[in-house]
Scaffold this motif. Structure first.
Motif, PDB file in Angstrom:
ATOM      1  N   PHE A  24       0.866  -1.178   0.000  1.00 36.33           N
ATOM      2  CA  PHE A  24       0.000   0.000   0.000  1.00 36.33           C
ATOM      3  C   PHE A  24       0.900   1.225   0.000  1.00 36.33           C
ATOM      4  N   THR A  25       0.634   2.142  -0.926  1.00 34.88           N
ATOM      5  CA  THR A  25       1.355   3.404  -0.981  1.00 34.88           C
ATOM      6  C   THR A  25       0.351   4.522  -0.734  1.00 34.88           C
ATOM      7  N   SER A  26       0.578   5.280   0.329  1.00 30.60           N
ATOM      8  CA  SER A  26      -0.359   6.345   0.690  1.00 30.60           C
ATOM      9  C   SER A  26      -0.129   7.578  -0.175  1.00 30.60           C
ATOM     10  N   GLU A  27      -1.093   8.470  -0.138  1.00 27.86           N
ATOM     11  CA  GLU A  27      -0.974   9.737  -0.873  1.00 27.86           C
ATOM     12  C   GLU A  27       0.216  10.556  -0.381  1.00 27.86           C
ATOM     13  N   THR A  28       0.625  10.328   0.864  1.00 22.60           N
ATOM     14  CA  THR A  28       1.757  11.066   1.428  1.00 22.60           C
ATOM     15  C   THR A  28       3.090  10.380   1.161  1.00 22.60           C
ATOM     16  N   GLY A  29       3.055   9.247   0.458  1.00 30.19           N
ATOM     17  CA  GLY A  29       4.280   8.557   0.093  1.00 30.19           C
ATOM     18  C   GLY A  29       4.731   7.472   1.054  1.00 30.19           C
ATOM     19  N   ILE A  30       3.963   7.212   2.099  1.00 22.19           N
ATOM     20  CA  ILE A  30       4.318   6.126   3.019  1.00 22.19           C
ATOM     21  C   ILE A  30       4.017   4.804   2.326  1.00 22.19           C
ATOM     22  N   VAL A  31       4.997   3.917   2.323  1.00 22.78           N
ATOM     23  CA  VAL A  31       4.869   2.615   1.675  1.00 22.78           C
ATOM     24  C   VAL A  31       4.816   1.539   2.755  1.00 22.78           C
ATOM     25  N   VAL A  32       3.809   0.672   2.660  1.00 23.31           N
ATOM     26  CA  VAL A  32       3.655  -0.422   3.615  1.00 23.31           C
ATOM     27  C   VAL A  32       3.624  -1.722   2.822  1.00 23.31           C
ATOM     28  N   ASP A  33       4.613  -2.583   3.071  1.00 21.95           N
ATOM     29  CA  ASP A  33       4.669  -3.890   2.434  1.00 21.95           C
ATOM     30  C   ASP A  33       4.117  -4.931   3.395  1.00 21.95           C
ATOM     31  N   VAL A  34       3.026  -5.570   3.001  1.00 27.20           N
ATOM     32  CA  VAL A  34       2.409  -6.597   3.837  1.00 27.20           C
ATOM     33  C   VAL A  34       2.940  -7.953   3.376  1.00 27.20           C
ATOM     34  N   PRO A  35       3.670  -8.657   4.248  1.00 30.39           N
ATOM     35  CA  PRO A  35       4.324  -9.900   3.833  1.00 30.39           C
ATOM     36  C   PRO A  35       3.415 -11.125   3.929  1.00 30.39           C
ATOM     37  N   LEU A  90      -5.404   3.982   7.220  1.00 33.84           N
ATOM     38  CA  LEU A  90      -6.611   3.155   7.258  1.00 33.84           C
ATOM     39  C   LEU A  90      -7.763   3.877   6.566  1.00 33.84           C
ATOM     40  N   ARG A  91      -7.961   5.135   6.914  1.00 37.39           N
ATOM     41  CA  ARG A  91      -9.041   5.922   6.310  1.00 37.39           C
ATOM     42  C   ARG A  91      -8.871   6.007   4.790  1.00 37.39           C
ATOM     43  N   GLU A  92      -7.668   6.297   4.348  1.00 33.62           N
ATOM     44  CA  GLU A  92      -7.399   6.419   2.913  1.00 33.62           C
ATOM     45  C   GLU A  92      -7.656   5.092   2.192  1.00 33.62           C
ATOM     46  N   GLY A  93      -7.167   3.999   2.766  1.00 37.19           N
ATOM     47  CA  GLY A  93      -7.370   2.680   2.155  1.00 37.19           C
ATOM     48  C   GLY A  93      -8.835   2.301   2.094  1.00 37.19           C
ATOM     49  N   CYS A  94      -9.575   2.588   3.156  1.00 41.89           N
ATOM     50  CA  CYS A  94     -11.019   2.302   3.172  1.00 41.89           C
ATOM     51  C   CYS A  94     -11.730   3.094   2.085  1.00 41.89           C
ATOM     52  N   SER A  95     -11.369   4.333   1.957  1.00 40.92           N
ATOM     53  CA  SER A  95     -11.993   5.200   0.961  1.00 40.92           C
ATOM     54  C   SER A  95     -11.697   4.715  -0.460  1.00 40.92           C
ATOM     55  N   LEU A  96     -10.455   4.307  -0.712  1.00 46.05           N
ATOM     56  CA  LEU A  96     -10.089   3.784  -2.034  1.00 46.05           C
ATOM     57  C   LEU A  96     -10.889   2.538  -2.376  1.00 46.05           C
ATOM     58  N   LYS A  97     -11.046   1.635  -1.424  1.00 41.71           N
ATOM     59  CA  LYS A  97     -11.793   0.403  -1.668  1.00 41.71           C
ATOM     60  C   LYS A  97     -13.277   0.683  -1.873  1.00 41.71           C
ATOM     61  N   ALA A  98     -13.835   1.639  -1.130  1.00 39.32           N
ATOM     62  CA  ALA A  98     -15.240   2.001  -1.316  1.00 39.32           C
ATOM     63  C   ALA A  98     -15.457   2.528  -2.728  1.00 39.32           C
ATOM     64  N   TYR A 101     -15.202  -0.418  -5.321  1.00 38.91           N
ATOM     65  CA  TYR A 101     -16.375  -1.289  -5.339  1.00 38.91           C
ATOM     66  C   TYR A 101     -17.690  -0.526  -5.470  1.00 38.91           C
ATOM     67  N   ASP A 102     -17.593   0.801  -5.583  1.00 45.40           N
ATOM     68  CA  ASP A 102     -18.765   1.658  -5.733  1.00 45.40           C
ATOM     69  C   ASP A 102     -19.805   1.403  -4.635  1.00 45.40           C
ATOM     70  N   VAL A 103     -19.314   1.477  -3.392  1.00 47.68           N
ATOM     71  CA  VAL A 103     -20.187   1.325  -2.226  1.00 47.68           C
ATOM     72  C   VAL A 103     -20.054   2.563  -1.347  1.00 47.68           C
ATOM     73  N   THR A 104     -20.933   2.674  -0.373  1.00 48.28           N
ATOM     74  CA  THR A 104     -20.902   3.803   0.551  1.00 48.28           C
ATOM     75  C   THR A 104     -19.564   3.854   1.272  1.00 48.28           C
ATOM     76  N   ASP A 105     -18.971   5.014   1.292  1.00 47.62           N
ATOM     77  CA  ASP A 105     -17.679   5.219   1.943  1.00 47.62           C
ATOM     78  C   ASP A 105     -17.895   5.373   3.443  1.00 47.62           C
ATOM     79  N   ILE A 110     -14.952   4.548  10.393  1.00 52.25           N
ATOM     80  CA  ILE A 110     -13.891   3.623  10.783  1.00 52.25           C
ATOM     81  C   ILE A 110     -12.715   4.391  11.395  1.00 52.25           C
ATOM     82  N   TYR A 111     -12.327   5.488  10.779  1.00 51.92           N
ATOM     83  CA  TYR A 111     -11.226   6.302  11.277  1.00 51.92           C
ATOM     84  C   TYR A 111     -11.531   6.815  12.690  1.00 51.92           C
ATOM     85  N   ASN A 112     -12.696   7.394  12.874  1.00 48.49           N
ATOM     86  CA  ASN A 112     -13.038   7.945  14.193  1.00 48.49           C
ATOM     87  C   ASN A 112     -13.141   6.853  15.241  1.00 48.49           C
TER      88      ASN A 112
END
Length: 142
Positions: A24-35, A90-98, A101-105, A110-112
């Motif tokens: 996952f690469t965030s809009e701010t450039g943070i890269v997270v590699d899930v092994p 987490l918020r950014e990833g949730c929003s991207l997936k919503a 899949y064209d579902v309610t964001d 979740i963030y709060n």
């Protein structure tokens, strides 16, 4: 942005293992590699939100990234990401997936929920002692 899909297998009660790595690469450039082999409970939904959100949803992949960030901090494997950054990822990833899949964001809910209820999962025992010793008995950083 996710580099690929979430591929997991169930390995216990409410416990899954990542079968294919992804990034996952965030809009701010943070890269997270899930092994491969990382174990997750997917989404840790606070009891108050469980009537609205289940453990599994379009937010599951973002939940795995979030779990990894919290795990790495708590076990001192990588402390370069702050709790707020982890929750924003987490918020950014949730929003991207919503959107994908064209579902309610539901990313704000979740963030709060995380900001209010996930401190115990983030803090190491030493951090908790230091926070309480400083007189800060609450940690709501929304």
């Amino acid at each position: 942005m996710f580099s690929g899909p979430l591929v997991i297998k169930e390995v216990g009660y409410e416990l899954w293992e990542v079968v294919e790595p992804f990034r996952f690469t965030s809009e701010t450039g943070i890269v997270v590699d899930v092994p491969v082999g990382f174990e997750t409970d997917l989404a840790s939904i606070p009891r108050i939100l469980q009537s609205m959100l289940g453990k599994i949803g379009t937010y599951s992949q973002a939940g795995v990234v979030h779990d990894l960030l919290y795990y790495n901090h708590r076990h001192r494997l990588d402390t370069s990401v702050t709790r707020k950054q982890a929750d924003q990822i987490l918020r950014e990833g949730c929003s991207l997936k919503a959107e994908e899949y064209d579902v309610t964001d539901q990313s704000d809910i979740i963030y709060n929920g995380c900001r209010i209820g996930a401190l115990a999962s983030w803090e190491t025992p030493q951090e908790r002692r230091e926070r309480l010793d400083s007189g800060d008995d609450e940690f709501l950083d929304i």
